[in-house]
Design an enzyme around this catalytic site. Sequence first.
Site, mmCIF file in Angstrom:
data_model
loop_
_atom_site.group_PDB
_atom_site.id
_atom_site.type_symbol
_atom_site.label_atom_id
_atom_site.label_comp_id
_atom_site.label_asym_id
_atom_site.label_seq_id
_atom_site.Cartn_x
_atom_site.Cartn_y
_atom_site.Cartn_z
ATOM 1 C CB SER A 95 -0.656 0.039 1.247
ATOM 2 O OG SER A 95 -1.466 1.346 1.373
ATOM 3 C CE1 TYR B 141 -3.914 -2.473 5.120
ATOM 4 C CE2 TYR B 141 -3.502 -0.194 4.101
ATOM 5 C CZ TYR B 141 -3.622 -1.353 3.916
ATOM 6 O OH TYR B 141 -3.891 -1.986 2.956
#
Length: 405
Positions: A219, A232
Site C-alpha cells: 500500500s 495499517y
Amino acid sequence: MERWPWPSGGAWLLVAARALLQLLRADLRLGRPLLAVLALLAVLDWLCQRLLPPLAALTVLAAAGWIALSCLARPPRLPVATRVVLITGCDSGFGKEAAKKLDAMGFTVLATVLDLDSPGALELRACCSSNLRLLQMDLTKPADIRHALEFTKAHTTSTGLWGLVNNAGFNDVVADAELSPVATFRSCMEVNFFGALQLTKGLLPLLRRSRGRIVTVGSPAGDMPYPCLGAYGTSKAALVLLMDTFSCELLPWGIKVSVIQPGCFRTESVQKVDHWERRKQLLLANLSQELLQAYGEDYIEHLYGQFLHSLSLALPDLSPVVDAIIDALLAAHPRRRYYPGRGLGLMYFIHNYLPEGLRRRFLQAFFINPCLPRALQPGQPSPTPTQDAVQDPAPNLGLSPKEAQ
C-alpha cells in the site's frame, strides 16, 4: 523555412505500421499511454518541421516513434502451462478477481478464504473451473497456516508451486495514532506482516525448487504517512521491507519478488459504509475521557466523513491491479514495484522530491485533512492531563482480524 509534409508522413507511416503490428500481436494496448505518446510525437513533428532539415527530421521522428512504441510494448511472458499459484484473501476484492482471471487463463489456483461459505467463496465455486481449489485460512492462526502449507505441498507434488500472492490484509481503525488502540497495531501486524512472513517462509522450499515468484500487495500508506492510517501503514511498511529483503536474499535461487502498491480501488471492504460507522461509534465509546476532551467528538466525526468521501472517489475497475499481479507472475523480467491506480506517479513524485510541508498538504488534500482538535481551538481551556491519558485509548474495539482480512 518551407514545410515538407512528405518526410513527416513517411515517419508517421512507419510508426503506424509498427503500432498496428503490436496491436495485432496483443503486445500493445489502446489506452492513455498510447494516446500520450502520439500527442508527444505530434509536438515533436511540429518542432522538427521548423528546426531541422527534412532528412534529419525524418530520422528523429521515426526513431522517437520506434523507441516510444518499444517502451510501450508488453514484455514477453512465460507460458501458463501447468503452473500453480496460491493466493491469500480471496473472499473479496483483488484476491477474488485475481483468482477468477488466473483460473480463466489456465492456472491451477489455490485460493484461501476466511470462510468457505462466504459470498466470495461461493462465487468462486460457481464461476471457476475445477482447477481452482478453495482453502480456509486465517493468517492469525498458526494451525491454519500449517494446514495451508500441507495442503499446498500435497497439491503440488507433480507440478510444483510457481507463485505465491500475498494479498490478504487488515485494517479496522481510521484515526490518529494517539487515538488508535495498541490492539489495532498488533492486529495489523499479525495479519499484514507476521501471517505473510510465516506463510512465505513455509512455502520457500517449493518456490526455490520451481525458481518461482512471490507477489505481495502492499500500500502507498506504507511508503508515506497517510493521515489516520498509522496502524495499517506501519504494518505495510514492515511487509514491503521484508519483501525487499527476500528479493535480495532469494536472487541466487532464481526467485523473483514483486510488490504491488495499488491506489484507492472500490473493493468490497471500502464500500461497507455501515461497517465504518460502527467502527467510529466503537472508537468514540472506548476513548478515554481525557482524549475525548482534547480532540472532541467533532474531530473524529470529521475524520470519518472525509475518509468516506475519499472512498466514494475510489476506482471501481480492479483490472489494473489484477493485470499487475499477472505480469508479476508471468513476465520474463517482472518489475520490483507496480503502481496501478490513478495519480500515484504524481503522489510519489511529490513525496520523493518536494519539501515536507508540501508533501503533508498534498496527502491531506488527497486523503484526509483533519480539522483542529477541540483543545487547540480558540477560546478553549488548556487540557489537563489525567491518569487515563497514559493508558491505551481503546484497548479492545471488539473486531478480530478474521473479520477484515
